[in-house]
Design a protein around this motif. Structure first.
Motif, PDB file in Angstrom:
ATOM      1  N   GLN A 213       0.838  -1.208   0.000  1.00 39.81           N
ATOM      2  CA  GLN A 213       0.000   0.000   0.000  1.00 39.81           C
ATOM      3  C   GLN A 213       0.873   1.258   0.000  1.00 39.81           C
ATOM      4  OE1 GLN A 213      -2.458  -1.615   3.382  1.00 39.81           O
ATOM      5  NE2 GLN A 213      -4.128  -0.594   2.282  1.00 39.81           N
ATOM      6  N   ALA A 214       1.943   1.241   0.784  1.00 38.83           N
ATOM      7  CA  ALA A 214       2.868   2.375   0.798  1.00 38.83           C
ATOM      8  C   ALA A 214       3.533   2.538  -0.563  1.00 38.83           C
ATOM      9  CB  ALA A 214       3.921   2.175   1.885  1.00 38.83           C
ATOM     10  N   ALA A 215       3.940   1.426  -1.162  1.00 37.90           N
ATOM     11  CA  ALA A 215       4.600   1.478  -2.464  1.00 37.90           C
ATOM     12  C   ALA A 215       3.675   2.055  -3.529  1.00 37.90           C
ATOM     13  CB  ALA A 215       5.070   0.080  -2.867  1.00 37.90           C
ATOM     14  N   PHE A 216       2.387   1.724  -3.453  1.00 38.46           N
ATOM     15  CA  PHE A 216       1.444   2.261  -4.427  1.00 38.46           C
ATOM     16  C   PHE A 216       1.388   3.781  -4.340  1.00 38.46           C
ATOM     17  CE2 PHE A 216      -2.606   3.742  -5.978  1.00 38.46           C
ATOM     18  CZ  PHE A 216      -2.771   3.044  -7.161  1.00 38.46           C
ATOM     19  N   LEU A 217       1.370   4.311  -3.130  1.00 34.90           N
ATOM     20  CA  LEU A 217       1.312   5.755  -2.961  1.00 34.90           C
ATOM     21  C   LEU A 217       2.556   6.436  -3.535  1.00 34.90           C
ATOM     22  CD1 LEU A 217      -0.133   6.079   0.662  1.00 34.90           C
ATOM     23  CD2 LEU A 217      -1.297   6.551  -1.496  1.00 34.90           C
ATOM     24  N   VAL A 218       3.709   5.836  -3.327  1.00 35.74           N
ATOM     25  CA  VAL A 218       4.946   6.423  -3.841  1.00 35.74           C
ATOM     26  C   VAL A 218       5.002   6.322  -5.361  1.00 35.74           C
ATOM     27  CG1 VAL A 218       7.478   6.271  -3.819  1.00 35.74           C
ATOM     28  CG2 VAL A 218       6.180   5.960  -1.699  1.00 35.74           C
ATOM     29  N   ALA A 219       4.578   5.189  -5.883  1.00 34.77           N
ATOM     30  CA  ALA A 219       4.658   4.973  -7.333  1.00 34.77           C
ATOM     31  C   ALA A 219       3.705   5.859  -8.113  1.00 34.77           C
ATOM     32  CB  ALA A 219       4.376   3.508  -7.654  1.00 34.77           C
ATOM     33  N   THR A 220       2.595   6.243  -7.516  1.00 30.99           N
ATOM     34  CA  THR A 220       1.552   6.958  -8.263  1.00 30.99           C
ATOM     35  C   THR A 220       1.447   8.442  -7.923  1.00 30.99           C
ATOM     36  OG1 THR A 220      -0.108   6.270  -6.621  1.00 30.99           O
ATOM     37  CG2 THR A 220       0.185   4.859  -8.554  1.00 30.99           C
ATOM     38  N   ASN A 221       2.385   8.957  -7.163  1.00 33.32           N
ATOM     39  CA  ASN A 221       2.396  10.384  -6.840  1.00 33.32           C
ATOM     40  C   ASN A 221       3.738  10.996  -7.211  1.00 33.32           C
ATOM     41  OD1 ASN A 221      -0.178  11.238  -5.192  1.00 33.32           O
ATOM     42  ND2 ASN A 221       0.360   9.192  -4.480  1.00 33.32           N
ATOM     43  N   ASP A 222       3.715  12.235  -7.626  1.00 32.62           N
ATOM     44  CA  ASP A 222       4.945  12.933  -7.990  1.00 32.62           C
ATOM     45  C   ASP A 222       5.547  13.683  -6.812  1.00 32.62           C
ATOM     46  OD1 ASP A 222       4.796  12.114 -10.663  1.00 32.62           O
ATOM     47  OD2 ASP A 222       3.429  13.761 -11.154  1.00 32.62           O
TER      48      ASP A 222
END
Length: 370
Positions: A180-189
């Motif tokens: 879940q943390a990785a998704f936030l990092v991958a999809t935000n600039d």
């Protein structure tokens, strides 16, 4: 940048449990860009589960048939998800030719202890528990282990010395938080100010929290996370009000993550009224209602857990333990959980039937069982 799923009830106040600190204040964090290298690392973590599920968990054949008349007890505390798992197990038990029966437990500690005491007296060939904290039936656990009765426990995080086999244990839940943390990092600039809503009554919440906090800190030191407790008793009723109140009090929050998306029941409508409907939502273990929200683009993504395959895996694990065959290592390690990141475009199935990564699960296990 913003872009538009088991235990006893309890009572607790919302409490801020942790804060990952980055450099500077909230405004500095909001303006900090996430390095390209960090985004690439995060993307590498989520890509294997985007658009496709993880690998089928069981590959080794069952060497010996379970004896006719074998009885397996399932302790059901009446929680909707616990009861659903029991329902999903029934076709697996029928295919294997075992008698799977439920022992009803209430939601109180005394009810749980009474149910497990009944199981101890019945001496079944194996016992399956879903999400009922082993600390509540510790004496009965010891009696079952001492009697040589295998106990398969789903959604719990008991230690290795507990004698329990936990196919989706601590490792799977910590991985959930990291994904879940990785998704936030991958999809935000830009650095994200996130909140993770957890339930202290669910023992596995500690592992999810650890994975989320550590994963976010490792990938994006400028990102921050609050961890907020929502009483499990408020799921399905007061939880949306608590969440909206928390978000209003913390106006810099960019994204929401859930230990279990069941808490989001009724939330999209409340967020819309509050003008917060564009906040990023990263759910997990979605129920049919959550899948419908996702299909309607009222959530960003759900980390789906294939409960049907997990139910079959539990019966398979019981069969191996009953016949003295060692379960696969991923089962012993608590990592036999099939997950997939589900986006709105992935909900091409009927949400009311839940998420099933492997619709042919019965055929797959039938081939393994011979």
């Amino acid at each position: 940048m913003r872009t538009p799923t088991f235990a006893l009830a309890g009572t607790a106040l919302i409490t801020t449990l942790a804060l990952l600190t980055g450099c500077g204040g909230q405004e500095d964090q909001a303006s900090a860009a996430i390095p390209a290298e960090a985004k690439q690392k995060a993307q590498a973590l989520i890509t294997p589960l985007t658009g496709k599920p993880g690998a089928f968990p069981i590959t080794e054949p069952l060497k010996n048939r379970v004896p006719a008349g074998t009885r397996i007890a399932y302790v059901d505390n009446g929680n909707a998800l616990v009861s659903l798992i029991y329902k999903l197990m029934q076709p697996a038990a029928a295919k294997l030719g075992v008698d799977l029966y439920a022992v009803r437990a209430g939601t109180s500690a005394s009810g749980v202890q009474s149910a497990f005491s009944t199981v101890v007296q019945q001496r079944p060939a194996a016992v399956i528990n879903t999400a009922i904290d082993p600390a509540l039936w510790n004496n009965q656990r010891k009696e079952l282990v001492a009697a040589g009765i295998p106990v398969i426990s789903l959604g719990t995080v008991a230690g290795a010395d507990s004698g329990l086999v936990q196919p989706n244990g601590e490792a799977a839940f910590e991985r959930q938080g990291r994904l879940q943390a990785a998704f936030l990092v991958a999809t935000n600039d830009k650095a994200v100010d996130a909140v993770l809503y957890v339930h202290n009554e669910l023992a596995y919440g500690t592992a999810v929290r650890r994975g989320f906090e550590e994963g976010l800190k490792e990938l994006c030191p400028d990102c921050s996370a609050r961890v907020v407790q929502i009483p499990i008793a408020e799921v399905g009723n007061k939880a949306p009000e608590r969440i909206v109140s928390d978000l209003r009090a913390n106006t810099g929050t960019d994204a929401i993550a859930f230990q279990s998306s069941a808490v989001a029941t009724g939330l999209p409508a409340r967020l819309k009224v509050a003008g917060l409907e564009k906040i990023q939502i990263v759910g997990a273990n979605p129920l049919p209602t959550n899948l419908q929200y996702l299909k309607d683009k009222q959530a960003t993504v759900e980390l789906g857990a294939d409960l049907n395959t997990l139910a079959w895996t539990a019966i398979d694990t019981a069969a191996r333990l009953i016949t003295k065959q060692q379960p696969q290592q991923n089962v012993l390690d608590g990592e036999a959980l099939v997950q997939q990141f589900l986006r709105p475009e992935d909900i091409t199935f009927d949400p009311s039937r839940g998420f099933s990564a492997y619709p042919d699960v019965a055929e797959r296990f039938a081939a393994l069982w011979g």
